[in-house]
Write a protein that holds these residues in place. Sequence first.
Motif, PDB file in Angstrom:
ATOM      1  N   UNK A 153      37.076  33.898  50.439  1.00  0.00           N
ATOM      2  CA  UNK A 153      36.857  32.655  49.933  1.00  0.00           C
ATOM      3  C   UNK A 153      35.949  32.633  48.518  1.00  0.00           C
ATOM      4  N   UNK A 154      35.101  33.519  48.418  1.00  0.00           N
ATOM      5  CA  UNK A 154      34.070  33.573  47.088  1.00  0.00           C
ATOM      6  C   UNK A 154      35.363  34.007  46.019  1.00  0.00           C
ATOM      7  N   UNK A 155      36.119  35.057  46.195  1.00  0.00           N
ATOM      8  CA  UNK A 155      36.982  35.491  45.400  1.00  0.00           C
ATOM      9  C   UNK A 155      37.988  34.337  45.008  1.00  0.00           C
ATOM     10  N   UNK A 156      38.636  33.630  45.858  1.00  0.00           N
ATOM     11  CA  UNK A 156      39.584  32.548  45.637  1.00  0.00           C
ATOM     12  C   UNK A 156      39.015  31.668  44.507  1.00  0.00           C
ATOM     13  N   UNK A 157      37.593  31.441  44.553  1.00  0.00           N
ATOM     14  CA  UNK A 157      36.937  30.345  43.869  1.00  0.00           C
ATOM     15  C   UNK A 157      36.430  30.816  42.496  1.00  0.00           C
ATOM     16  N   UNK A 158      36.111  32.242  42.538  1.00  0.00           N
ATOM     17  CA  UNK A 158      35.633  33.069  41.283  1.00  0.00           C
ATOM     18  C   UNK A 158      36.644  33.484  40.295  1.00  0.00           C
ATOM     19  N   UNK A 159      37.675  34.105  41.001  1.00  0.00           N
ATOM     20  CA  UNK A 159      38.470  34.984  40.298  1.00  0.00           C
ATOM     21  C   UNK A 159      38.979  34.225  38.858  1.00  0.00           C
ATOM     22  N   UNK A 182      39.348  40.532  42.328  1.00  0.00           N
ATOM     23  CA  UNK A 182      38.881  39.499  41.295  1.00  0.00           C
ATOM     24  C   UNK A 182      39.777  39.651  40.091  1.00  0.00           C
ATOM     25  N   UNK A 183      40.138  40.962  39.742  1.00  0.00           N
ATOM     26  CA  UNK A 183      40.866  40.941  38.534  1.00  0.00           C
ATOM     27  C   UNK A 183      42.443  40.492  38.853  1.00  0.00           C
ATOM     28  N   UNK A 184      42.903  40.901  39.997  1.00  0.00           N
ATOM     29  CA  UNK A 184      44.248  40.683  40.103  1.00  0.00           C
ATOM     30  C   UNK A 184      44.628  38.882  40.185  1.00  0.00           C
ATOM     31  N   UNK A 185      43.747  38.448  40.821  1.00  0.00           N
ATOM     32  CA  UNK A 185      43.819  36.934  40.977  1.00  0.00           C
ATOM     33  C   UNK A 185      43.146  35.958  39.711  1.00  0.00           C
ATOM     34  N   UNK A 190      47.043  40.011  33.469  1.00  0.00           N
ATOM     35  CA  UNK A 190      48.342  40.818  32.622  1.00  0.00           C
ATOM     36  C   UNK A 190      47.700  41.855  31.810  1.00  0.00           C
ATOM     37  N   UNK A 191      46.262  41.687  31.337  1.00  0.00           N
ATOM     38  CA  UNK A 191      45.535  42.699  30.720  1.00  0.00           C
ATOM     39  C   UNK A 191      45.005  43.649  31.574  1.00  0.00           C
ATOM     40  N   UNK A 192      44.652  44.849  31.071  1.00  0.00           N
ATOM     41  CA  UNK A 192      44.083  46.065  31.642  1.00  0.00           C
ATOM     42  C   UNK A 192      42.924  45.807  32.446  1.00  0.00           C
ATOM     43  N   UNK A 193      42.510  46.251  33.589  1.00  0.00           N
ATOM     44  CA  UNK A 193      41.259  46.346  34.378  1.00  0.00           C
ATOM     45  C   UNK A 193      40.802  47.817  34.084  1.00  0.00           C
ATOM     46  N   UNK A 194      39.638  48.070  33.293  1.00  0.00           N
ATOM     47  CA  UNK A 194      39.345  49.302  33.024  1.00  0.00           C
ATOM     48  C   UNK A 194      38.008  49.514  33.816  1.00  0.00           C
ATOM     49  N   UNK A 195      38.032  50.812  34.513  1.00  0.00           N
ATOM     50  CA  UNK A 195      36.687  51.200  35.186  1.00  0.00           C
ATOM     51  C   UNK A 195      36.006  52.246  34.669  1.00  0.00           C
TER      52      UNK A 195
END
Length: 387
Positions: A153-159, A182-185, A190-195
């Motif tokens: 639920x938090x992810x849906x609101x915050x992403x 969080x990134x995918x949603x 469309x831009x990268x997720x850098x870890x």
Amino acid sequence: MSRILIIEDESSIRRVLVKILGEENSQYKVFEAEDGAAGLAMVKKEDFDLVLCDIKMPKMDGIEVLEASRKEKPEIPFIMISGHGDLDTAVNAMRLGAFDYISKPPDLNRLLTTVRNALDRKVLVQENKILKKKVSRNYKMIGESPEIQQIQGIIEKVAPTDARVLITGQNGTGKELVAHWLHQKSERSAAPLIEVNCAAIPAELIESELFGHVKGAFTSAVKDRAGKFETAHKGTLFLDEVGDMSLSAQAKVLRALQENRISRVGSDKDIKVDVRVIAATNKNLKEEIAEGRFREDLYHRLAVILVEVPSLNNRRDDIPLLIDFFADKIASEQGTAPKSFSKKAVTLLKGYDWTGNIRELRNVVERLIILGDQEISEQDVKAFASK
């Protein structure tokens, strides 16, 4: 063989394009349309890898064809064909999503290079889509417990926002998974997720890793190098184990978050960055602050939204679902038939003390699938689970 559609009302230009791309090039199969309306109808009906489209045509001009096609099949790259007076319109077409434009009469080398680049770009886009699907499967959030539903639920609101998120929890609970979701949603998907694993990088190298460096900044800096903040521009930067970052690096990260600017090690030039930062830690950062090992001002910058991922021991009802998920995934990876777990085996596994959390459970499931019978029994668990 790549399928190319040419939409051009001038028959002489169309013949030249067909000759160059079709008759003299065996890797392309070329189709023709003599006006915009006919071309759009073909785009809707058939699959093409590339469209070359004239701008000024009867019935429907090239801009209208481009806009309508992008609504139907946005993945098809368009190369616009412009006359000398159409250059402003061609540039506008690129703003609307066209890959490039070529002028009349078409230059052979320019045409072939542009076509090749457009087709290569389409392949890359398709590969990225496939990769994203694989990533989504690898980072699927499994569970129906109240704790997991709350996180979802938090992810849906915050992403969809750019709010910074601090993810806490024990090792192996799935903090990285939360960051990926969080990134995918988000609108940055469309831009990268850098870890960046802050605990795995030596303290003397963390600043170079995050902010990059210029040639000669230190002994091994033999050339300029972009850091993770630059690489993540327009995307998301995931700072894993942020509690292990040096105080010096913390100060630079704080500045980057405050000003949206960074400077490479050894340089006084500012570089503007647009990055969403998600951080994770298994440490109690408030205790780290009290001990002088973590900056309180950085903590408040990172912890706009707090997400605490529960230990597996605190969400035992999800264990049967996780077992099924890992069993299917491991069988798929190994190319073997899936194995099932008896009810007694699952019950026994639910009762174990999972100090290594989900990561440990996955290892145990893999071991049982390799060593156990077709149906994993209670005896298999006792023999091979090593608990």
